[in-house]
Design a protein around this motif. Structure first.
Motif, mmCIF file in Angstrom:
data_model
loop_
_atom_site.group_PDB
_atom_site.id
_atom_site.type_symbol
_atom_site.label_atom_id
_atom_site.label_comp_id
_atom_site.label_asym_id
_atom_site.label_seq_id
_atom_site.Cartn_x
_atom_site.Cartn_y
_atom_site.Cartn_z
ATOM 1 N N GLU A 2 -22.016 6.194 4.939
ATOM 2 C CA GLU A 2 -20.651 6.031 5.425
ATOM 3 C C GLU A 2 -19.799 5.244 4.436
ATOM 4 N N LEU A 36 -18.558 7.593 1.899
ATOM 5 C CA LEU A 36 -17.493 8.434 2.454
ATOM 6 C C LEU A 36 -16.207 7.641 2.637
ATOM 7 N N MET A 50 -17.843 11.512 -2.142
ATOM 8 C CA MET A 50 -18.092 12.357 -0.973
ATOM 9 C C MET A 50 -19.387 13.165 -1.109
ATOM 10 N N ILE A 74 -21.532 16.085 7.252
ATOM 11 C CA ILE A 74 -21.255 15.400 5.984
ATOM 12 C C ILE A 74 -20.920 16.424 4.908
ATOM 13 N N VAL A 95 -17.325 17.408 5.005
ATOM 14 C CA VAL A 95 -16.408 16.452 4.373
ATOM 15 C C VAL A 95 -16.379 16.690 2.869
ATOM 16 N N ALA A 96 -17.554 16.838 2.273
ATOM 17 C CA ALA A 96 -17.642 17.059 0.836
ATOM 18 C C ALA A 96 -16.974 18.371 0.442
ATOM 19 N N THR A 113 -13.237 18.136 0.551
ATOM 20 C CA THR A 113 -12.764 17.349 -0.589
ATOM 21 C C THR A 113 -12.785 18.190 -1.857
ATOM 22 N N PHE A 172 -14.124 13.611 8.375
ATOM 23 C CA PHE A 172 -14.765 12.302 8.260
ATOM 24 C C PHE A 172 -14.942 11.659 9.635
#
Length: 330
Positions: A138, A141, A160, A187, A190-191, A194, A207
Motif C-alpha cells: 500500500e 501505491l 504502482m 492491484i 491500479v498498475a 497507471t 486504488f
C-alpha cells in the motif's frame, strides 16, 4: 502530526552507528494509507480510509544501511546469530537467520545489503508479517498515487508496478487462506490504469478498491499484531531511507519515496486505531503517532525537496519505541 513545520536544516548526520540507534533497532524483535499531517502540501485528493493495521515490510534498494550489533547466540528476528551486523530487511524472512560471527542479510531476494525488493516470504505467515507486507504494498501505491496526481507519470508507474512484481508472492498464500485472492487483480488494475495514463479519478478509484480489500484483511488481525507490523514497516522505512540518503544527500529518490509512502500508511493506520480501538489500543496508537513526529525532520516533499535532516536514526528510533508500546497490548 503537527502541521507546523519547525525550521529544519539539511544536516547530514549518518547516525546508524550511534548507540541509541543501535539499541533502538536491536530492541525490535518481530516486529503503514494516505493522508499525513506532516506534509499537507502533498496530501492527495483521494480520501484516506480508516485503517487498523500493523505492517513491517522488507527493505528495498541498494547499498548498506549500517550495522546492528548483536549479542549472544541464537536466532533473533532480523538479526544474525552471534556478534555481527544484520542488514536491513530484504524481501524475505524478516527474521533473518545467520550463523556464527559476521554479517547477516535478511533472507529473500533483494539487492544490496539493505535487502532489495524481490518476492519473498516475509517473516512466515504470521499476522503481523501479513499486515506489514500489505502495508508495504500500500505504501508503494500511495507514493505512486501521489506522484500520479502531481504529474510525475514515470515515477508513478514504477511504484504502482512494484507490489505485484516484488511483494505479492509473500502474501499470496495467507490471502488465499483468508479468501482474498481478488487483491492481486485489484492491484494489477491500479498498475494497468497507471500504465495507460488513465484520468486521475480512474486511477484513484481503482486504488480505493485495493484499500477497501486490505481493510477487510486487517479486520482479522489483532491490534497487537497490527502495531508490531507497523513497527516493522517503520524500521524498513528506515533502511530504505538510509539507502536513499547515502552520501549526504538524496541520491536515491525512489527509495526516499518508498520510505515516504510507508510512513504515510503507518500514520493513517495508527490514526484508524486511535479512532476505533479500545482504551488500551487508543493509548498505544496515540503514543505511536507522537513517536512518528520524530521522523518529520527527515523529509521534505515526496520529490526530496525542502529542508530536512538526513538521519535514518530518526526512523529507527521511532520503530523501536512503537514496538515497545505494542508490548502493552494483549
Amino acid at each position: 502530526m503537527s502541521s507546523e513545520k519547525k525550521p529544519r536544516t539539511v544536516s547530514v548526520r549518518r547516525m546508524l552507528s550511534l548507540t541509541a540507534t543501535t539499541a533502538a533497532v536491536g530492541l525490535t524483535a518481530t516486529s503503514g494509507v494516505a493522508g499525513s499531517d506532516l506534509w499537507p502540501q502533498q496530501a492527495p485528493s483521494f480520501a484516506p480510509a480508516p485503517v487498523n493495521a500493523a505492517a513491517s515490510v522488507e527493505g528495498e534498494g541498494e547499498g548498506t544501511t549500517g550495522q546492528i550489533k548483536k549479542e549472544g547466540e541464537g536466532s533473533a528476528p532480523a538479526e544474525g546469530e552471534g556478534e555481527g551486523s544484520a542488514a536491513a530487511e530484504g524481501e524475505g524472512n524478516a527474521h533473518a537467520e545467520g550463523e556464527g560471527e559476521g554479517s547477516t542479510q535478511a533472507e529473500g531476494e533483494g539487492e544490496g545489503a539493505a535487502g532489495g525488493e524481490g518476492e519473498g516470504a516475509g517473516s512466515g505467515d504470521s499476522d503481523h508479517a501479513l499486515q506489514r507486507d500489505l502495508s508495504f504494498m500500500e505504501g508503494h501505491l500511495h507514493a505512486g498515487m501521489t506522484l500520479y496526481e502531481a504529474g510525475d507519470l514515470a515515477a508513478a508507474k514504477t511504484h504502482m508496478g512494484h507490489p505485484i512484481e516484488e511483494k505479492y508472492g509473500a502474501v499470496a498464500e495467507p490471502l488465499a487462506e483468508r479468501g482474498f485472492e481478488r487483491l492481486r487483480e485489484q492491484i494489477k488494475a491500479v498498475a494497468s490504469a497507471t500504465e495507460a495514463e488513465a484520468p486521475v479519478a480512474e486511477v484513484a478509484e481503482a486504488f480505493e478498491v485495493v484499500r477497501a480489500t486490505m481493510e477487510e484483511v486487517r479486520e482479522g488481525i489483532s491490534v497487537k499484531d497490527q502495531v508490531l507490523g507497523l513497527a516493522e514497516l517503520v524500521r524498513v522505512a528506515g533502511a530504505e531511507y538510509a539507502v536513499a540518503v547515502e552520501g549526504g544527500s538524496v541520491t536515491n529518490l525512489h527509495e526516499y519515496q518508498d520510505s515516504w509512502g510507508f510512513l504515510r500508511v503507518v500514520e493513517a493506520e495508527f490514526r484508524g486505531i486511535a479512532e476505533s480501538g479500545d482504551e488500551g489500543a487508543r493509548h498505544v496508537a496515540e503514543e505511536a503517532l507522537e513517536y512518528l513526529e520524530q521522523t518529520d525532520a527527515a523529509f521534505g516533499d515526496i520529490q526530496g525537496k525542502g529542508e530536512m535532516t538526513l538521519d535514518p536514526s530518526l526512523l529507527y528510533g521511532a520503530a523501536a519505541q512503537i514496538e515497545l508500546e505494542a508490548l502493552e497490548l494483549d
